[in-house]
Design a protein around this motif. Structure first.
Motif, PDB file in Angstrom:
ATOM      1  N   LEU A  13       0.992  -1.455   0.054  1.00  0.00           N
ATOM      2  CA  LEU A  13      -0.190  -0.451  -0.399  1.00  0.00           C
ATOM      3  C   LEU A  13       1.144   1.282   0.003  1.00  0.00           C
ATOM      4  O   LEU A  13       2.042   1.350   0.629  1.00  0.00           O
ATOM      5  CB  LEU A  13      -0.770  -0.005   1.097  1.00  0.00           C
ATOM      6  CG  LEU A  13      -2.068   1.435   1.421  1.00  0.00           C
ATOM      7  CD1 LEU A  13      -2.816   0.538   0.074  1.00  0.00           C
ATOM      8  CD2 LEU A  13      -2.856   1.476   1.971  1.00  0.00           C
ATOM      9  N   GLY A  14       0.436   2.589  -1.010  1.00  0.00           N
ATOM     10  CA  GLY A  14       1.094   3.340  -0.328  1.00  0.00           C
ATOM     11  C   GLY A  14       0.502   3.374   0.721  1.00  0.00           C
ATOM     12  O   GLY A  14      -0.651   4.206   1.512  1.00  0.00           O
ATOM     13  N   LEU A  15       1.754   4.850   0.975  1.00  0.00           N
ATOM     14  CA  LEU A  15       2.019   5.436   2.599  1.00  0.00           C
ATOM     15  C   LEU A  15       1.457   6.651   2.251  1.00  0.00           C
ATOM     16  O   LEU A  15       2.018   7.281   1.318  1.00  0.00           O
ATOM     17  CB  LEU A  15       3.416   5.091   2.864  1.00  0.00           C
ATOM     18  CG  LEU A  15       3.294   6.289   4.240  1.00  0.00           C
ATOM     19  CD1 LEU A  15       2.505   4.820   6.088  1.00  0.00           C
ATOM     20  CD2 LEU A  15       4.756   5.899   5.481  1.00  0.00           C
ATOM     21  N   ARG A  16       0.486   7.438   3.226  1.00  0.00           N
ATOM     22  CA  ARG A  16      -0.113   8.382   3.022  1.00  0.00           C
ATOM     23  C   ARG A  16       0.293   9.504   4.777  1.00  0.00           C
ATOM     24  O   ARG A  16       0.047   8.413   5.814  1.00  0.00           O
ATOM     25  CB  ARG A  16      -1.690   8.176   3.436  1.00  0.00           C
ATOM     26  CG  ARG A  16      -2.004   7.830   1.828  1.00  0.00           C
ATOM     27  CD  ARG A  16      -1.989   9.394   0.959  1.00  0.00           C
ATOM     28  NE  ARG A  16      -1.841   8.111  -0.811  1.00  0.00           N
ATOM     29  CZ  ARG A  16      -1.400   8.910  -2.116  1.00  0.00           C
ATOM     30  NH1 ARG A  16      -0.449   9.894  -1.564  1.00  0.00           N
ATOM     31  NH2 ARG A  16      -0.888   8.688  -3.020  1.00  0.00           N
ATOM     32  N   ARG A  17       0.161  10.171   4.653  1.00  0.00           N
ATOM     33  CA  ARG A  17       1.224  10.727   6.103  1.00  0.00           C
ATOM     34  C   ARG A  17      -0.596  10.276   7.399  1.00  0.00           C
ATOM     35  O   ARG A  17      -0.178  10.474   8.255  1.00  0.00           O
ATOM     36  CB  ARG A  17       1.550  12.228   5.560  1.00  0.00           C
ATOM     37  CG  ARG A  17       2.198  12.926   7.309  1.00  0.00           C
ATOM     38  CD  ARG A  17       2.751  14.146   6.437  1.00  0.00           C
ATOM     39  NE  ARG A  17       3.439  13.850   5.779  1.00  0.00           N
ATOM     40  CZ  ARG A  17       4.433  14.473   5.210  1.00  0.00           C
ATOM     41  NH1 ARG A  17       4.048  15.384   4.764  1.00  0.00           N
ATOM     42  NH2 ARG A  17       5.732  14.137   4.366  1.00  0.00           N
ATOM     43  N   LYS A  18      -1.595  11.063   6.749  1.00  0.00           N
ATOM     44  CA  LYS A  18      -2.682  10.833   7.137  1.00  0.00           C
ATOM     45  C   LYS A  18      -3.248   9.864   7.979  1.00  0.00           C
ATOM     46  O   LYS A  18      -4.051   9.712   9.307  1.00  0.00           O
ATOM     47  CB  LYS A  18      -3.777  11.646   6.743  1.00  0.00           C
ATOM     48  CG  LYS A  18      -4.537  10.420   5.844  1.00  0.00           C
ATOM     49  CD  LYS A  18      -5.707  11.669   4.356  1.00  0.00           C
ATOM     50  CE  LYS A  18      -6.500  10.283   3.250  1.00  0.00           C
ATOM     51  NZ  LYS A  18      -7.207  10.932   2.476  1.00  0.00           N
ATOM     52  N   PHE A  19      -2.272   8.561   7.648  1.00  0.00           N
ATOM     53  CA  PHE A  19      -2.563   7.460   8.370  1.00  0.00           C
ATOM     54  C   PHE A  19      -1.453   6.537   9.247  1.00  0.00           C
ATOM     55  O   PHE A  19      -1.765   5.472   9.705  1.00  0.00           O
ATOM     56  CB  PHE A  19      -3.037   6.493   6.550  1.00  0.00           C
ATOM     57  CG  PHE A  19      -3.918   6.255   5.691  1.00  0.00           C
ATOM     58  CD1 PHE A  19      -5.177   7.011   6.251  1.00  0.00           C
ATOM     59  CD2 PHE A  19      -4.128   6.586   4.457  1.00  0.00           C
ATOM     60  CE1 PHE A  19      -5.954   6.914   6.120  1.00  0.00           C
ATOM     61  CE2 PHE A  19      -4.575   6.726   3.989  1.00  0.00           C
ATOM     62  CZ  PHE A  19      -5.967   6.590   4.641  1.00  0.00           C
ATOM     63  N   LEU A  20      -0.382   8.345   9.439  1.00  0.00           N
ATOM     64  CA  LEU A  20       0.276   7.363  10.449  1.00  0.00           C
ATOM     65  C   LEU A  20       0.013   7.038  11.947  1.00  0.00           C
ATOM     66  O   LEU A  20       0.344   6.229  11.781  1.00  0.00           O
ATOM     67  CB  LEU A  20       1.013   9.010   9.929  1.00  0.00           C
ATOM     68  CG  LEU A  20       2.468   8.518   9.278  1.00  0.00           C
ATOM     69  CD1 LEU A  20       3.159  10.329   9.344  1.00  0.00           C
ATOM     70  CD2 LEU A  20       3.597   7.836   8.356  1.00  0.00           C
ATOM     71  N   ASN A  21      -0.540   7.821  12.483  1.00  0.00           N
ATOM     72  CA  ASN A  21      -1.141   7.117  13.952  1.00  0.00           C
ATOM     73  C   ASN A  21      -2.135   6.156  13.890  1.00  0.00           C
ATOM     74  O   ASN A  21      -1.820   5.388  14.394  1.00  0.00           O
ATOM     75  CB  ASN A  21      -2.039   8.707  13.989  1.00  0.00           C
ATOM     76  CG  ASN A  21      -1.818   9.849  14.202  1.00  0.00           C
ATOM     77  OD1 ASN A  21      -0.121  10.099  14.754  1.00  0.00           O
ATOM     78  ND2 ASN A  21      -1.892  10.680  14.712  1.00  0.00           N
ATOM     79  N   GLU A  22      -2.971   5.602  12.777  1.00  0.00           N
ATOM     80  CA  GLU A  22      -3.685   4.723  12.491  1.00  0.00           C
ATOM     81  C   GLU A  22      -2.458   3.960  12.277  1.00  0.00           C
ATOM     82  O   GLU A  22      -3.153   2.268  12.997  1.00  0.00           O
ATOM     83  CB  GLU A  22      -4.641   4.894  11.380  1.00  0.00           C
ATOM     84  CG  GLU A  22      -5.660   5.473  11.841  1.00  0.00           C
ATOM     85  CD  GLU A  22      -6.969   5.528  10.618  1.00  0.00           C
ATOM     86  OE1 GLU A  22      -7.851   4.696  10.701  1.00  0.00           O
ATOM     87  OE2 GLU A  22      -6.629   6.252   9.442  1.00  0.00           O
ATOM     88  N   LEU A  23      -1.671   3.257  11.887  1.00  0.00           N
ATOM     89  CA  LEU A  23      -0.862   2.378  11.215  1.00  0.00           C
ATOM     90  C   LEU A  23       0.170   2.172  12.712  1.00  0.00           C
ATOM     91  O   LEU A  23       0.907   1.083  12.654  1.00  0.00           O
ATOM     92  CB  LEU A  23      -0.399   2.575  10.337  1.00  0.00           C
ATOM     93  CG  LEU A  23      -0.670   2.619   8.677  1.00  0.00           C
ATOM     94  CD1 LEU A  23      -0.096   3.522   7.719  1.00  0.00           C
ATOM     95  CD2 LEU A  23      -1.136   0.993   7.983  1.00  0.00           C
ATOM     96  N   LEU A  24       0.387   2.589  13.335  1.00  0.00           N
ATOM     97  CA  LEU A  24       1.079   3.341  14.112  1.00  0.00           C
ATOM     98  C   LEU A  24       0.312   2.299  15.579  1.00  0.00           C
ATOM     99  O   LEU A  24       1.130   2.221  16.684  1.00  0.00           O
ATOM    100  CB  LEU A  24       1.962   4.223  14.621  1.00  0.00           C
ATOM    101  CG  LEU A  24       3.155   3.997  13.758  1.00  0.00           C
ATOM    102  CD1 LEU A  24       3.653   6.015  13.686  1.00  0.00           C
ATOM    103  CD2 LEU A  24       4.026   3.339  13.687  1.00  0.00           C
ATOM    104  N   THR A  25      -0.994   2.421  15.866  1.00  0.00           N
ATOM    105  CA  THR A  25      -1.754   2.417  17.157  1.00  0.00           C
ATOM    106  C   THR A  25      -2.089   0.400  16.500  1.00  0.00           C
ATOM    107  O   THR A  25      -2.767   0.071  17.687  1.00  0.00           O
ATOM    108  CB  THR A  25      -2.740   3.004  17.008  1.00  0.00           C
ATOM    109  OG1 THR A  25      -3.067   3.586  16.502  1.00  0.00           O
ATOM    110  CG2 THR A  25      -2.456   4.645  17.672  1.00  0.00           C
TER     111      THR A  25
END
Length: 278
Positions: A13-25
């Motif tokens: 999947l292409g990484l989007r900055r807005k998904f950083l928090n969700e991916l890390l939690t």
């Protein structure tokens, strides 16, 4: 998981900055590897860079460039290549892909433009790829790109040009199945015959994405909707021909919430079995 290795049946999947928090939690997402454009991260610090470092320590990543302009008329930007090299090294990223197109001429044009498919152009682009590979000390991964026009100077097919480029430059291939389908419809060739001609050992990974149909009938590579059934069928055919290849879902516009995006990406796993209905 080591960032040096892409899993054969990996879902990307292409990484989007807005998904950083969700991916890390989340304890561990259902994604096996990520792709990012170095241009969107170089020069940025603070919390987003710290979050990115946490992800690059956990998942394999691919740098997918947007502005190398490998087929463009301007000299290669060595300052940019040095920044890319530093970024990839900092994050332990061992793959770098780019588009077979040009996008700069006295400044960025912010589009991926076609070029003449000719023997002269083949020599020119292959030479530039060799320069990049010598600079970065790694193989460049070139993506077959959607194009919507042609030049009178073109004397080669897209397939023959790409095969010649792989042979002359030693680069590897990012096989974009949506671009292949779009081009095959727009320019009237057999997408499966194109696939059969590709050397399996040079395909590092694949893209799938959504497209739209223009009112005049052309297909446009838009990355803003779900993957078309015909592209899923090409992925199944690719698996039959080449075996498992890491495959990434591109969705760059009108991006749905992360749970829906992850759900769409997981359909890639179903394509491992050609008898599964998508």
């Amino acid at each position: 998981m080591s960032s040096a290795n892409l899993p054969d049946y990996g879902v990307g999947l292409g990484l989007r900055r807005k998904f950083l928090n969700e991916l890390l939690t989340q304890p561990q997402s259902s994604i096996d590897f990520f792709e990012l454009a170095p241009e969107n991260w170089i020069g940025f610090g603070g919390r987003p860079q710290r979050q990115l470092r946490l992800l690059t320590e956990t998942y394999p990543f691919i740098g997918h460039g947007l502005s190398l302009s490998i087929a463009g008329p301007e000299p290669l930007d060595t300052d940019f290549l040095e920044a890319v090299q530093d970024f990839l090294s900092e994050h332990g990223i061992h793959y770098y892909s780019e588009h077979l197109a040009f996008c700069a001429d006295h400044g960025q044009l912010y589009d991926l433009l076609p070029f003449p498919l000719s023997e002269d152009m083949l020599e020119y682009v292959a030479g530039r790829i060799l320069q990049v590979q010598d600079f970065l000390k790694m193989p460049l991964i070139m993506e077959n790109t959607a194009y919507y026009g042609d030049y009178a100077e073109s004397s080669m097919t897209e397939q023959d040009f790409l095969l010649g480029l792989l042979r002359k430059s030693g680069c590897n291939l990012l096989l974009d199945l949506n671009n292949l389908y779009v081009n095959s419809c727009n320019h009237g060739y057999d997408a499966r015959a194109f696939l059969r001609a590709m050397p399996a050992e040079r395909i590092v990974y694949q893209h799938i994405a959504g497209h739209q149909r223009h009112e005049q009938g052309w297909l446009i590579d838009t990355h803003d909707t779900a993957v078309d059934p015909a592209v899923w069928a090409l992925l199944q055919y690719s698996r039959e021909r080449f075996g498992p290849k890491p495959t990434l879902l591109e969705w760059d516009n009108q991006i749905p919430p992360l749970p829906l995006l992850l759900q769409e990406a997981q359909k890639i796993r179903l394509a491992e079995n050609p008898h599964v209905s998508l």
